[in-house]
Design a protein around this motif. Structure first.
Motif, PDB file in Angstrom:
ATOM      1  N   GLY A 194       0.788  -1.216   0.000  1.00 52.45           N
ATOM      2  CA  GLY A 194       0.000   0.000   0.000  1.00 52.45           C
ATOM      3  C   GLY A 194       0.819   1.263   0.000  1.00 52.45           C
ATOM      4  N   GLU A 195       1.980   1.249  -0.655  1.00 47.82           N
ATOM      5  CA  GLU A 195       2.844   2.413  -0.643  1.00 47.82           C
ATOM      6  C   GLU A 195       3.062   2.909  -2.072  1.00 47.82           C
ATOM      7  N   THR A 196       2.960   4.214  -2.282  1.00 47.04           N
ATOM      8  CA  THR A 196       3.260   4.787  -3.584  1.00 47.04           C
ATOM      9  C   THR A 196       4.780   4.849  -3.732  1.00 47.04           C
ATOM     10  N   ILE A 197       5.302   4.169  -4.760  1.00 46.87           N
ATOM     11  CA  ILE A 197       6.751   4.016  -4.847  1.00 46.87           C
ATOM     12  C   ILE A 197       7.354   4.654  -6.093  1.00 46.87           C
ATOM     13  N   TRP A 198       6.534   5.193  -6.984  1.00 47.41           N
ATOM     14  CA  TRP A 198       7.073   5.844  -8.177  1.00 47.41           C
ATOM     15  C   TRP A 198       6.032   6.812  -8.700  1.00 47.41           C
ATOM     16  N   ARG A 199       6.504   7.965  -9.181  1.00 46.42           N
ATOM     17  CA  ARG A 199       5.581   9.002  -9.636  1.00 46.42           C
ATOM     18  C   ARG A 199       6.284   9.878 -10.668  1.00 46.42           C
ATOM     19  N   ARG A 200       5.595  10.150 -11.781  1.00 48.36           N
ATOM     20  CA  ARG A 200       6.138  11.108 -12.740  1.00 48.36           C
ATOM     21  C   ARG A 200       5.030  11.575 -13.673  1.00 48.36           C
ATOM     22  N   THR A 201       5.336  12.596 -14.478  1.00 45.92           N
ATOM     23  CA  THR A 201       4.405  13.135 -15.458  1.00 45.92           C
ATOM     24  C   THR A 201       4.945  12.874 -16.851  1.00 45.92           C
ATOM     25  N   VAL A 202       4.093  12.368 -17.746  1.00 47.27           N
ATOM     26  CA  VAL A 202       4.475  12.001 -19.098  1.00 47.27           C
ATOM     27  C   VAL A 202       3.732  12.895 -20.088  1.00 47.27           C
ATOM     28  N   THR A 203       4.445  13.370 -21.113  1.00 43.77           N
ATOM     29  CA  THR A 203       3.836  14.145 -22.179  1.00 43.77           C
ATOM     30  C   THR A 203       3.452  13.212 -23.323  1.00 43.77           C
ATOM     31  N   VAL A 204       2.213  13.319 -23.794  1.00 43.00           N
ATOM     32  CA  VAL A 204       1.767  12.511 -24.926  1.00 43.00           C
ATOM     33  C   VAL A 204       1.396  13.445 -26.075  1.00 43.00           C
TER      34      VAL A 204
END
Length: 539
Positions: A527-537
């Motif tokens: 239950g842990e958020t372990i990766w995060r980023r923003t992607v351009t499409v």
């Protein structure tokens, strides 16, 4: 195909070890879940009202020792708003809500050790379209709400009763000028084992607005109302917590908490003697409030300044003064709920969870009057199309989160699981998890019929994860994909749920102009958020 992806990669690695005894507590998911969305939680956190959708109506559920909702029972159709729940120390429970036609209130009862009974009418002599509180003890149910008489557009505050023999006497109409809104009075009730009650409500407007308290005898006779000190605020509304709370123990002792003139006050009450204003304790802050019958209380608020949200917390143990207002920097958004039981409290914070961004959420816990815990981050998964509630049954801090997942099958197909409620409990540490790394191109081109984003996942052993995203294009949308995988590279198909469709069906992602997608990866087991980023499409 490779030319369609600009190879700008960012790789994040996570190593989680077995925690020591001194490891900070974390919210971790409880295995299993229950169909439906939490509509109401009893003050002690042991009973839930679950919205099972248009066809399923409302259900009653009991929270078991692990924190999982269980023993769910169908109650019947309802009006779709303002359901309330209550329970007694003896194990009785009640769920009250507007009827399916929104013309009167109905109640589902649970005797100790038994399942809930289907909805039964509380009263039909007055058209009632809101319930603001319910209480149950000794086989008697009191429900506070508002009602409109036939042919009238104004509302009046009422208390509805259901006696131990199943009869529903005429409503007890509370004094005060009629109001136009269904939230004008905020009627709060408590009842003891003898069927006697306490009711508190707000009346008047602007500078004349006051909180009043009165007793209700076992035969329904209303005692003389007592106006509490200070000007009461308007509400309750989405951004303004309830102006008054009442809690009563089986022996008839209890407490009332109210907000007025920028302060939160708590005073003792009883079902025989009424309110004792001389014994009131107060603190110079207002916010979301939780209260116990013995007078223990906690008040929580949040304020954003220069991009940082700071929580303010004050509490009191039974018979004590309020603590000083304590602050905690770094909570994630405004207060969305607070609960207190057996002197232990929990508060949840979130920011516009139904917006287009993947906003994190968090919890604070503590003992009434004590120092708040460090900020406890909730996994991103818990706020995917969030409806977040908190409870502290038996003093165990819990969060109930609404989850509607898109599950990607092994063959690449996508199916929906429907709305479920999942429980997260605050535990001392989390289990050991394998090291995993993730990478994704920071810019990708999505052509017609090719709704895929390539996520590279490498696990040293079998692992479970969830990928969540928010699409900032068109009307916006979000996706939620759960996978169990071994070591290797995996391609995540991105379904799209348009907000204009009411989240009823997945639709292909159509990119007509450059847009950005927020991505988060959760460890499904811990239950842990372990990766995060923003992607351009790009199209």
């Amino acid at each position: 195909m490779r030319s369609s992806i600009r190879r700008v990669l960012a790789v994040a690695s996570v190593l989680v070890l077995v925690p020591s005894a001194a490891h900070a507590a974390k919210p971790v998911p409880v295995s299993g879940g229950v169909a439906g969305e939490v509509e109401a939680v009893s003050p002690d956190g042991t009973v839930l009202a679950l919205d099972a959708g248009r066809k399923g109506g409302l259900k009653g559920a009991v929270v078991d020792g692990s924190g999982r909702p269980s023993v769910t029972t169908a109650l019947g159709g309802w009006g779709g708003s303002s359901a309330v729940a209550a329970s007694s120390p003896a194990g009785a429970a009640a769920v009250a809500a507007p009827s399916d036609g929104n013309d009167h209130l109905v109640v589902g009862l649970r005797a100790p050790g038994s399942p809930f009974a289907p909805f039964a009418d509380l009263a039909t002599t007055a058209a009632s379209n809101t319930a603001s509180s319910v209480a149950v003890a000794g086989g008697v149910v009191l429900a506070g709400g508002t009602a409109s008489r036939s042919g009238s557009t104004t509302q009046e505050p009422v208390v509805l009763r259901r006696l131990a023999d199943g009869t529903a006497p005429a409503p007890v109409v509370l004094p005060g000028p009629p109001g136009q809104g269904i939230d004008a009075f905020d009627v709060q009730v408590g009842v003891d084992d003898a069927g006697r009650g306490v009711v508190a409500w707000t009346t008047g407007a602007k500078a004349a607005r006051r909180v009043q308290v009165a007793t209700i005898a076992a035969d329904g006779t209303l005692g003389t109302p007592v106006a509490l000190p200070g000007v009461a605020p308007a509400g309750p509304y989405a951004d303004q917590p309830s102006a008054v709370l009442v809690r009563v123990a089986p022996d008839g002792t209890g407490a009332v908490a109210w907000r007025s003139d920028g302060r939160t006050r708590v005073a003792p009450v009883s079902t025989t003697a009424g309110v004792d204003v001389s014994g009131a304790a107060s603190v110079p802050m207002v916010g979301a409030t939780a209260l116990q019958p013995d007078g223990a209380a906690v008040v929580v608020s949040a304020k954003r300044s220069k991009g940082t949200v700071t929580a303010r917390v004050a509490g009191r143990a039974a018979g004590k003064s309020f603590s000083a207002v304590r602050t905690k920097r770094g909570v994630r958004g405004g207060v969305v709920g607070v609960a207190l039981a057996r002197g232990r409290w929990v508060a949840a914070f979130a920011t516009d969870p139904l917006g287009r961004d993947l906003h994190p959420s968090s919890l604070l816990t503590g003992d009434a009057g004590g120092v708040p815990s460090p900020v406890l981050g909730l996994p991103t998964a818990s706020i995917s199309q969030l409806s977040l509630r908190v409870a502290a049954p038996g003093g165990r801090p819990l969060a109930f989160a609404r989850a509607r997942r898109e599950i990607e099958d092994r063959d690449g197909g996508v199916r929906q699981t429907g709305v479920r409620t999942e429980t997260l409990r605050v535990a001392a540490g989390t289990p050991k998890r394998a090291r995993a790394s993730f990478s994704m191109a920071s810019s990708q081109r999505i052509g017609r019929g090719k709704q895929t984003l390539r996520l590279r996942l490498t696990c040293r052993s079998a692992c479970a994860y969830r990928v969540l995203g928010t699409v900032r294009v068109g009307t916006g949308g979000r996706f939620d994909v759960a996978r169990t995988a071994s070591r290797g590279t995996h391609t995540v198909r991105v379904p799209y749920q348009g907000e204009s469709s009411g989240h009823e069906a997945s639709k292909p992602l159509r990119v007509t102009k450059r847009s950005r997608i927020a991505i988060a990866v959760d460890d499904a087991a811990g239950g842990e958020t372990i990766w995060r980023r923003t992607v351009t499409v790009r199209p």
